[in-house]
Design an enzyme around this catalytic site. Sequence first.
Site, short mmCIF file in Angstrom:
data_model
loop_
_atom_site.label_atom_id
_atom_site.label_comp_id
_atom_site.label_asym_id
_atom_site.label_seq_id
_atom_site.Cartn_x
_atom_site.Cartn_y
_atom_site.Cartn_z
N LYS A 103 -19.29 -13.92 89.11
CA LYS A 103 -20.24 -14.97 88.96
C LYS A 103 -19.98 -16.19 90.14
CE LYS A 103 -23.19 -17.39 85.69
NZ LYS A 103 -23.52 -17.86 84.20
N LYS B 237 -22.91 -11.47 90.26
CA LYS B 237 -24.15 -12.22 90.12
C LYS B 237 -23.97 -13.57 91.17
CE LYS B 237 -26.87 -15.31 86.82
NZ LYS B 237 -26.90 -15.68 85.39
#
Length: 332
Positions: A205, A258
Amino acid sequence: MFDVHPLPMNRPRRNRRTPAIRSMIRENSLSPADFILPLFFHEDAEDTPIASMPGVTRWSLESLVREAGEAHALGIPAIVLFPKIEESLKTPFAEEASNDLGLVPRAIRALKAAHPKLCVITDVALDPYNSDGHDGIVQRNAHGELSILNDETVEVLCQQALCHARAGADIVAPSDMMDGRVAAIREALDGEDFTDVSILCYTAKYASAFYGPFRGALDSAPKDGDKKTYQMDPANAREAVRETLLDEAEGADMLMVKPAGLYLDIIAKVRETTTLPVAAYQVSGEYLMLKSAAADGWLDERAIVLESLLAIKRAGADMILTYYAKQACGWL
């Protein structure tokens, strides 16, 4: 007159000649089973359109159950929950995150009662509950400079994951990027006999500028500082491999990258590194760019969205979290 050259023996265009031929040799395809639908919700009885994300709504609990049912009927197998917590419930230690009578566990129970075959995924992170707006517990030194406490945060995340498991969550998805949280959550779940609850870990992320509309939707932006000491540097790719190996060793069942669209290379690296299922999140900023360009008539929304989702699939994602999930099912 044209010069005469030997005719080519290899003509790749033969394999593109008709829709039928293109369909037969297509390497990747999309289906509703590829999608996970993120859903925002709150305590209010009224549904609220989210200004920063046109076409996306913050649902009441009743509407959340209906919306999830509509998605499931389209063939979407899973939803992931993102709550907007009332400001009065936010504290420095995010106690509300593990409240068994809180908004998220009540939503899980309602969803599983109405749609028992729907896979319910929950976000495990403290930013919606933390009065500082961070994914972890904040400590400030004598000069007011802040740091995020890793191990203390992991203890709270374990209690949050247990709260969601007790309510009936199928999968918990730690999105905090604290070190060692996968192993700790796995141990906590197994210790309470939740051995069937899976962990979908946000493995890579990044500290991306594409999260702005999402933070507006949940009012969860940091009150001070940024998230760069725990979310990954967008300049780094090898670091994603390291995180992948660590999360797999700690017991993650699935891994996530992400954002998705600008990180296709990272999706491919993670896919090459692990045999675990890989998810990718087409985030709010990506969604807003596509929506805005389509609204102004510069892009064909159907064509560009399906192309963007296919690119994520081609890079190696088995599952795609996207706000376009329902629309994409209709287009497919």
